[in-house]
Design a protein around this motif. Structure first.
Motif, PDB file in Angstrom:
ATOM      1  N   ILE A  18     -21.595  69.214  50.208  1.00  0.00           N
ATOM      2  CA  ILE A  18     -21.228  69.404  48.807  1.00  0.00           C
ATOM      3  C   ILE A  18     -22.193  68.569  47.974  1.00  0.00           C
ATOM      4  O   ILE A  18     -22.398  67.377  48.249  1.00  0.00           O
ATOM      5  N   THR A  19     -22.788  69.199  46.967  1.00  0.00           N
ATOM      6  CA  THR A  19     -23.743  68.479  46.130  1.00  0.00           C
ATOM      7  C   THR A  19     -23.358  68.574  44.666  1.00  0.00           C
ATOM      8  O   THR A  19     -22.686  69.512  44.233  1.00  0.00           O
ATOM      9  N   ASN A  79     -23.169  64.701  48.824  1.00  0.00           N
ATOM     10  CA  ASN A  79     -24.417  64.134  48.320  1.00  0.00           C
ATOM     11  C   ASN A  79     -25.147  63.381  49.440  1.00  0.00           C
ATOM     12  O   ASN A  79     -25.278  63.906  50.523  1.00  0.00           O
ATOM     13  N   ALA A  80     -25.623  62.159  49.177  1.00  0.00           N
ATOM     14  CA  ALA A  80     -26.266  61.326  50.214  1.00  0.00           C
ATOM     15  C   ALA A  80     -27.421  62.060  50.893  1.00  0.00           C
ATOM     16  O   ALA A  80     -27.516  62.094  52.123  1.00  0.00           O
ATOM     17  N   SER A  81     -28.323  62.618  50.094  1.00  0.00           N
ATOM     18  CA  SER A  81     -29.365  63.481  50.650  1.00  0.00           C
ATOM     19  C   SER A  81     -30.270  62.781  51.651  1.00  0.00           C
ATOM     20  O   SER A  81     -30.827  63.428  52.535  1.00  0.00           O
ATOM     21  N   ASP A  82     -30.422  61.453  51.525  1.00  0.00           N
ATOM     22  CA  ASP A  82     -31.321  60.762  52.453  1.00  0.00           C
ATOM     23  C   ASP A  82     -30.753  60.656  53.864  1.00  0.00           C
ATOM     24  O   ASP A  82     -31.454  60.245  54.786  1.00  0.00           O
ATOM     25  N   GLN A  83     -29.481  61.058  54.051  1.00  0.00           N
ATOM     26  CA  GLN A  83     -28.889  60.978  55.382  1.00  0.00           C
ATOM     27  C   GLN A  83     -28.702  62.342  56.039  1.00  0.00           C
ATOM     28  O   GLN A  83     -28.059  62.447  57.081  1.00  0.00           O
ATOM     29  N   ASP A  97     -15.363  61.795  49.173  1.00  0.00           N
ATOM     30  CA  ASP A  97     -16.135  61.449  47.985  1.00  0.00           C
ATOM     31  C   ASP A  97     -16.597  60.000  48.041  1.00  0.00           C
ATOM     32  O   ASP A  97     -15.952  59.140  48.651  1.00  0.00           O
ATOM     33  N   ASN A  98     -17.719  59.741  47.376  1.00  0.00           N
ATOM     34  CA  ASN A  98     -18.295  58.398  47.283  1.00  0.00           C
ATOM     35  C   ASN A  98     -18.715  57.837  48.639  1.00  0.00           C
ATOM     36  O   ASN A  98     -18.738  56.620  48.836  1.00  0.00           O
ATOM     37  N   MET A  99     -19.044  58.728  49.573  1.00  0.00           N
ATOM     38  CA  MET A  99     -19.642  58.260  50.824  1.00  0.00           C
ATOM     39  C   MET A  99     -21.080  57.800  50.588  1.00  0.00           C
ATOM     40  O   MET A  99     -21.623  57.031  51.375  1.00  0.00           O
ATOM     41  N   GLU A 100     -21.684  58.277  49.489  1.00  0.00           N
ATOM     42  CA  GLU A 100     -23.007  57.797  49.085  1.00  0.00           C
ATOM     43  C   GLU A 100     -22.797  56.524  48.279  1.00  0.00           C
ATOM     44  O   GLU A 100     -22.403  56.566  47.115  1.00  0.00           O
ATOM     45  N   ILE A 101     -23.049  55.378  48.882  1.00  0.00           N
ATOM     46  CA  ILE A 101     -22.582  54.134  48.274  1.00  0.00           C
ATOM     47  C   ILE A 101     -23.593  53.000  48.313  1.00  0.00           C
ATOM     48  O   ILE A 101     -23.647  52.190  47.384  1.00  0.00           O
ATOM     49  N   TYR A 102     -24.442  52.910  49.326  1.00  0.00           N
ATOM     50  CA  TYR A 102     -25.220  51.682  49.498  1.00  0.00           C
ATOM     51  C   TYR A 102     -26.256  51.459  48.403  1.00  0.00           C
ATOM     52  O   TYR A 102     -26.701  50.327  48.186  1.00  0.00           O
ATOM     53  N   THR A 103     -26.623  52.511  47.695  1.00  0.00           N
ATOM     54  CA  THR A 103     -27.604  52.359  46.617  1.00  0.00           C
ATOM     55  C   THR A 103     -26.963  51.999  45.277  1.00  0.00           C
ATOM     56  O   THR A 103     -27.665  51.832  44.277  1.00  0.00           O
ATOM     57  N   ASN A 104     -25.647  51.883  45.242  1.00  0.00           N
ATOM     58  CA  ASN A 104     -24.939  51.547  44.010  1.00  0.00           C
ATOM     59  C   ASN A 104     -24.695  50.044  43.897  1.00  0.00           C
ATOM     60  O   ASN A 104     -24.794  49.297  44.873  1.00  0.00           O
ATOM     61  N   LEU A 112     -24.577  46.248  50.982  1.00  0.00           N
ATOM     62  CA  LEU A 112     -24.478  47.390  51.886  1.00  0.00           C
ATOM     63  C   LEU A 112     -25.860  47.964  52.190  1.00  0.00           C
ATOM     64  O   LEU A 112     -26.758  47.930  51.355  1.00  0.00           O
ATOM     65  N   THR A 113     -25.993  48.525  53.381  1.00  0.00           N
ATOM     66  CA  THR A 113     -27.270  49.074  53.831  1.00  0.00           C
ATOM     67  C   THR A 113     -27.108  50.537  54.235  1.00  0.00           C
ATOM     68  O   THR A 113     -25.994  51.051  54.362  1.00  0.00           O
ATOM     69  N   TYR A 114     -28.248  51.172  54.452  1.00  0.00           N
ATOM     70  CA  TYR A 114     -28.255  52.543  54.966  1.00  0.00           C
ATOM     71  C   TYR A 114     -27.453  52.621  56.263  1.00  0.00           C
ATOM     72  O   TYR A 114     -26.660  53.544  56.464  1.00  0.00           O
ATOM     73  N   ALA A 115     -27.664  51.642  57.131  1.00  0.00           N
ATOM     74  CA  ALA A 115     -26.967  51.643  58.421  1.00  0.00           C
ATOM     75  C   ALA A 115     -25.454  51.520  58.239  1.00  0.00           C
ATOM     76  O   ALA A 115     -24.683  52.150  58.979  1.00  0.00           O
ATOM     77  N   ASP A 116     -25.015  50.718  57.263  1.00  0.00           N
ATOM     78  CA  ASP A 116     -23.579  50.592  56.992  1.00  0.00           C
ATOM     79  C   ASP A 116     -23.004  51.940  56.562  1.00  0.00           C
ATOM     80  O   ASP A 116     -21.936  52.351  57.022  1.00  0.00           O
ATOM     81  N   GLN A 117     -23.729  52.618  55.676  1.00  0.00           N
ATOM     82  CA  GLN A 117     -23.259  53.908  55.180  1.00  0.00           C
ATOM     83  C   GLN A 117     -23.217  54.936  56.303  1.00  0.00           C
ATOM     84  O   GLN A 117     -22.267  55.719  56.411  1.00  0.00           O
ATOM     85  N   LEU A 118     -24.224  54.945  57.145  1.00  0.00           N
ATOM     86  CA  LEU A 118     -24.276  55.908  58.241  1.00  0.00           C
ATOM     87  C   LEU A 118     -23.143  55.650  59.242  1.00  0.00           C
ATOM     88  O   LEU A 118     -22.481  56.600  59.695  1.00  0.00           O
ATOM     89  N   LYS A 119     -22.913  54.405  59.572  1.00  0.00           N
ATOM     90  CA  LYS A 119     -21.836  54.073  60.502  1.00  0.00           C
ATOM     91  C   LYS A 119     -20.492  54.556  59.964  1.00  0.00           C
ATOM     92  O   LYS A 119     -19.675  55.136  60.698  1.00  0.00           O
TER      93      LYS A 119
END
Length: 253
Positions: free
Chosen positions: A189-190, A173-177, A133-140, A146-153
Motif C-alpha cells: 500500500i502506497t 510505504n517503506a520503499s527502501d525495504q 500503518d507507520n511501519m516506515e519509522i526509522y527515518t522520522n 532507530l535504524t533500518y535493521a530495527d525497522q526490518l526486524k
C-alpha cells in the motif's frame, strides 16, 4: 522449563494458508471513523480494525475482501488499548497528527502483547488481511535512535505474526525495504508515490504477482490523469482520496 510431571500447555496451531491477493484488484480505503459506505464498488475494502462487526460481515456478504487498518509504529490516544503501552515505548509527538506518538519498535517484547491482541481481534472479526500503518519509522523524528535493521526486524516479526493467524499483510510505504520484504509480504500500500515519483520502487511486487494498492491525495494536487496513465503501465491499483480517508473516492478510468 516445564516439569516433566506436567503436560505442556497446548498452543493454537498456526495457520498455514491465507489470502493471496492478485494484481489488478480494485480497492476502497475508508478509515476516518465514519460509518463505512459499503456501496462503493471495489474488490477490496481497507477499514479500521475497530469497525463494527456488522460492517465486515456485510462486506463479506457482498464478496469483498476486507483489510484491517492498525497502527504499528505509533500510539494513538483514542484507542481502547492505549493504557497498555508502557511509558518508555512512547516517543516524540507524531507531527501533524494530534494525539499520536511514535513507538520504540526496538522493544518488540513490550509491544508484542498489544500487537498480538490487535491481530487476534483482526482475525476473530473475520478480516482477511492487515495494513500495518507507520511501519516506515526509522527515518522520522521518533525520539529513539532507530535504524533500518530495527525497522526490518519489526516488519518481519509483524509478517510472521499475521501469517500465523491466517492473515495476509501488506507493506505500507517503506520503499527502501522492498527488496527485503517482497518475498514475505503479500501486497503493498502506497501513499502519494506517483506525486513523489517513487512508484517504480514498488514494481517488484507486481513482478512477484502481488498487487500494489496506491493512493494519491487531493491536498497535494498533481495531475491524477497522468498518474493513472503511469499506473496502467505499472499495473497498480490506484485511487484518489481525501487526506482524512473518508468515503469519497475517485478511481483511475
Amino acid at each position: 522449563m516445564p516439569s516433566t510431571s506436567q503436560p505442556d500447555t497446548p498452543h493454537p496451531t498456526p495457520e498455514t494458508s491465507w489470502w493471496h491477493p492478485t494484481v489488478g484488484l480494485t480497492w476502497q480505503w475508508h478509515i476516518n471513523g465514519e460509518e463505512v459506505d459499503t456501496s462503493i464498488e471495489a474488490d477490496v475494502y481497507d477499514i479500521d480494525l475497530y469497525a463494527p462487526q456488522a460492517t465486515i460481515d456485510e462486506l463479506h456478504a457482498k464478496g469483498r475482501k476486507v483489510i484491517c487498518y492498525m497502527s504499528v509504529g505509533s500510539w494513538e490516544d483514542w484507542r481502547p488499548d492505549k493504557d497498555q503501552f508502557p511509558p518508555e515505548v512512547l516517543g516524540n509527538d507524531y507531527d501533524g497528527w494530534p494525539g499520536e506518538k511514535w513507538l520504540d519498535i526496538r522493544e518488540i517484547d513490550k509491544l508484542a502483547p498489544i500487537m498480538r491482541a490487535r491481530l487476534d481481534l483482526c482475525k476473530s472479526k473475520g478480516f482477511d488481511a492487515v495494513e500495518p500503518d507507520n511501519m516506515e519509522i526509522y527515518t522520522n523524528d521518533t525520539g529513539f535512535p532507530l535504524t533500518y535493521a530495527d525497522q526490518l526486524k519489526f516488519a518481519l516479526w509483524l509478517a510472521d505474526e499475521a501469517h500465523q493467524r491466517g492473515l495476509a499483510i501488506g507493506q505500507k510505504n517503506a520503499s527502501d525495504q522492498v527488496a527485503d520484504l517482497v518475498n514475505v509480504y503479500d501486497f503493498a500500500i502506497t501513499e502519494d508515490y506517483f506525486f513523489y515519483d517513487e512508484a517504480e520502487t514498488m514494481k517488484p511486487y507486481i513482478n512477484a504477482s502481488k498487487p500494489v494498492f496506491a493512493a494519491e491525495y487531493t491536498d497535494l494536487g498533481g495531475d491524477f490523469e497522468s498518474f493513472c496513465e503511469k499506473s496502467k503501465q505499472l499495473n497498480f491499483s490506484t485511487i484518489l482520496k481525501n487526506r482524512n480517508l473518508d468515503a469519497w473516492i475517485q478511481n483511475c478510468p
